[in-house]
Design a protein around this motif. Structure first.
Motif, PDB file in Angstrom:
ATOM      1  N   MET A   1      -8.596   0.524  15.242  1.00  0.00           N
ATOM      2  CA  MET A   1      -7.275   0.670  14.565  1.00  0.00           C
ATOM      3  C   MET A   1      -6.349  -0.335  15.036  1.00  0.00           C
ATOM      4  N   THR A   2      -6.405  -0.057  16.458  1.00  0.00           N
ATOM      5  CA  THR A   2      -5.083  -0.761  17.171  1.00  0.00           C
ATOM      6  C   THR A   2      -4.983  -2.264  16.774  1.00  0.00           C
ATOM      7  N   HIS A   3      -5.789  -2.798  16.740  1.00  0.00           N
ATOM      8  CA  HIS A   3      -5.755  -4.197  15.819  1.00  0.00           C
ATOM      9  C   HIS A   3      -5.622  -3.540  14.601  1.00  0.00           C
ATOM     10  N   GLN A   4      -5.889  -3.525  13.580  1.00  0.00           N
ATOM     11  CA  GLN A   4      -5.309  -3.286  12.545  1.00  0.00           C
ATOM     12  C   GLN A   4      -3.296  -3.193  11.611  1.00  0.00           C
ATOM     13  N   GLN A   5      -3.651  -2.016  13.436  1.00  0.00           N
ATOM     14  CA  GLN A   5      -1.745  -1.677  13.545  1.00  0.00           C
ATOM     15  C   GLN A   5      -1.228  -3.225  13.723  1.00  0.00           C
ATOM     16  N   TRP A   6      -1.743  -3.904  14.430  1.00  0.00           N
ATOM     17  CA  TRP A   6      -1.508  -5.485  15.106  1.00  0.00           C
ATOM     18  C   TRP A   6      -1.090  -5.717  14.294  1.00  0.00           C
ATOM     19  N   LEU A   7      -1.963  -5.937  12.944  1.00  0.00           N
ATOM     20  CA  LEU A   7      -1.996  -7.159  12.184  1.00  0.00           C
ATOM     21  C   LEU A   7      -0.428  -7.036  11.532  1.00  0.00           C
ATOM     22  N   ALA A   8      -0.589  -5.938  10.310  1.00  0.00           N
ATOM     23  CA  ALA A   8      -0.068  -4.874   9.610  1.00  0.00           C
ATOM     24  C   ALA A   8       2.011  -5.621  10.125  1.00  0.00           C
ATOM     25  N   ARG A   9       1.807  -5.136  11.512  1.00  0.00           N
ATOM     26  CA  ARG A   9       3.237  -5.328  12.029  1.00  0.00           C
ATOM     27  C   ARG A   9       3.446  -7.271  11.635  1.00  0.00           C
ATOM     28  N   ALA A  10       2.543  -7.656  12.821  1.00  0.00           N
ATOM     29  CA  ALA A  10       2.561  -9.452  12.824  1.00  0.00           C
ATOM     30  C   ALA A  10       2.647  -9.445  11.684  1.00  0.00           C
ATOM     31  N   LEU A  11       2.614  -9.409   9.921  1.00  0.00           N
ATOM     32  CA  LEU A  11       2.794  -9.796   8.746  1.00  0.00           C
ATOM     33  C   LEU A  11       3.569  -9.223   7.790  1.00  0.00           C
ATOM     34  N   THR A  12       4.412  -7.891   8.701  1.00  0.00           N
ATOM     35  CA  THR A  12       5.709  -7.345   7.964  1.00  0.00           C
ATOM     36  C   THR A  12       7.183  -7.564   8.803  1.00  0.00           C
ATOM     37  N   GLU A  13       6.616  -7.865   9.849  1.00  0.00           N
ATOM     38  CA  GLU A  13       8.257  -7.959  11.378  1.00  0.00           C
ATOM     39  C   GLU A  13       7.988 -10.023  11.763  1.00  0.00           C
ATOM     40  N   PRO A  14       9.363  -9.566  11.781  1.00  0.00           N
ATOM     41  CA  PRO A  14       9.476 -11.496  12.521  1.00  0.00           C
ATOM     42  C   PRO A  14       8.234 -11.973  13.882  1.00  0.00           C
ATOM     43  N   LYS A  15       8.576 -10.979  14.363  1.00  0.00           N
ATOM     44  CA  LYS A  15       8.161 -11.262  15.987  1.00  0.00           C
ATOM     45  C   LYS A  15       7.050  -9.610  16.177  1.00  0.00           C
ATOM     46  N   LEU A  16       6.393  -9.735  17.116  1.00  0.00           N
ATOM     47  CA  LEU A  16       4.759  -8.931  17.294  1.00  0.00           C
ATOM     48  C   LEU A  16       5.040  -8.642  18.713  1.00  0.00           C
ATOM     49  N   VAL A  17       6.081  -7.283  19.194  1.00  0.00           N
ATOM     50  CA  VAL A  17       5.812  -7.150  20.376  1.00  0.00           C
ATOM     51  C   VAL A  17       5.130  -5.694  20.875  1.00  0.00           C
ATOM     52  N   THR A  18       4.564  -5.676  21.678  1.00  0.00           N
ATOM     53  CA  THR A  18       3.937  -4.238  21.858  1.00  0.00           C
ATOM     54  C   THR A  18       3.190  -4.196  22.780  1.00  0.00           C
ATOM     55  N   THR A  19       3.280  -2.720  23.183  1.00  0.00           N
ATOM     56  CA  THR A  19       1.723  -2.366  24.516  1.00  0.00           C
ATOM     57  C   THR A  19       0.407  -2.729  24.025  1.00  0.00           C
ATOM     58  N   GLY A  20      -0.628  -3.282  25.737  1.00  0.00           N
ATOM     59  CA  GLY A  20      -1.059  -3.402  25.096  1.00  0.00           C
ATOM     60  C   GLY A  20      -2.836  -1.926  24.537  1.00  0.00           C
ATOM     61  N   TYR A  21      -3.693  -1.601  24.977  1.00  0.00           N
ATOM     62  CA  TYR A  21      -4.576  -1.406  24.516  1.00  0.00           C
ATOM     63  C   TYR A  21      -3.981   0.354  24.762  1.00  0.00           C
ATOM     64  N   PRO A  22      -4.553   0.993  23.998  1.00  0.00           N
ATOM     65  CA  PRO A  22      -4.358   2.811  23.910  1.00  0.00           C
ATOM     66  C   PRO A  22      -4.821   2.757  25.662  1.00  0.00           C
ATOM     67  N   ALA A  23      -4.474   3.886  25.918  1.00  0.00           N
ATOM     68  CA  ALA A  23      -4.513   3.770  27.253  1.00  0.00           C
ATOM     69  C   ALA A  23      -6.182   5.440  27.511  1.00  0.00           C
ATOM     70  N   GLU A  24      -6.221   5.194  28.263  1.00  0.00           N
ATOM     71  CA  GLU A  24      -8.274   5.787  28.689  1.00  0.00           C
ATOM     72  C   GLU A  24      -7.638   6.951  28.659  1.00  0.00           C
ATOM     73  N   ASP A  25      -6.460   7.464  28.622  1.00  0.00           N
ATOM     74  CA  ASP A  25      -6.710   9.351  28.444  1.00  0.00           C
ATOM     75  C   ASP A  25      -6.437   9.557  26.457  1.00  0.00           C
ATOM     76  N   TRP A  26      -5.853   8.624  26.139  1.00  0.00           N
ATOM     77  CA  TRP A  26      -6.159   8.389  24.456  1.00  0.00           C
ATOM     78  C   TRP A  26      -8.090   8.554  24.009  1.00  0.00           C
ATOM     79  N   VAL A  27      -8.461   7.184  24.891  1.00  0.00           N
ATOM     80  CA  VAL A  27     -10.154   7.368  24.957  1.00  0.00           C
ATOM     81  C   VAL A  27     -10.558   8.378  24.660  1.00  0.00           C
ATOM     82  N   SER A  28     -10.251   8.322  26.450  1.00  0.00           N
ATOM     83  CA  SER A  28     -10.983  10.344  26.531  1.00  0.00           C
ATOM     84  C   SER A  28     -10.442  11.960  25.365  1.00  0.00           C
ATOM     85  N   ALA A  29      -9.334  11.683  25.358  1.00  0.00           N
ATOM     86  CA  ALA A  29      -9.243  12.978  24.508  1.00  0.00           C
ATOM     87  C   ALA A  29      -9.611  13.234  23.728  1.00  0.00           C
ATOM     88  N   GLN A  30     -10.554  11.647  22.513  1.00  0.00           N
ATOM     89  CA  GLN A  30     -11.021  11.558  21.105  1.00  0.00           C
ATOM     90  C   GLN A  30     -12.221  11.594  21.452  1.00  0.00           C
TER      91      GLN A  30
END
Length: 79
Positions: free
Chosen positions: A1-30
């Motif tokens: 899902m992260t890659h899909q969000q990055w692609l959508a932003r890259a397609l709709t914004e002049p440049k994409l600046v974002t943090t890396g992959y979700p933190a381990e605590d996000w993975v653990s929480a899910q």
């Protein structure tokens, strides 16, 4: 899902600046480890098919969009 969000932003914004992959605590929480393995594989397959569909829709003009993920320098799609 992260890659899909990055692609959508890259397609709709002049440049994409974002943090890396979700933190381990996000993975653990899910709790992916307790998710059904066949369902997880199906999700992975469907997500990647969607990403491929999006890749094929990228207009030529967007191929030079700068994308910075995390602290690394942007890597151009074309060199």
């Amino acid at each position: 899902m992260t890659h899909q969000q990055w692609l959508a932003r890259a397609l709709t914004e002049p440049k994409l600046v974002t943090t890396g992959y979700p933190a381990e605590d996000w993975v653990s929480a899910q709790q992916y480890a307790s998710f059904s393995w066949p369902d997880l594989v199906d999700l992975w397959l469907c997500s990647n098919r969607l990403l491929m569909h999006v890749f094929y829709q990228i207009p030529e003009a967007k191929l030079d969009t700068a994308c910075r993920i995390g602290i690394d320098e942007p890597i151009p799609y074309r060199s």
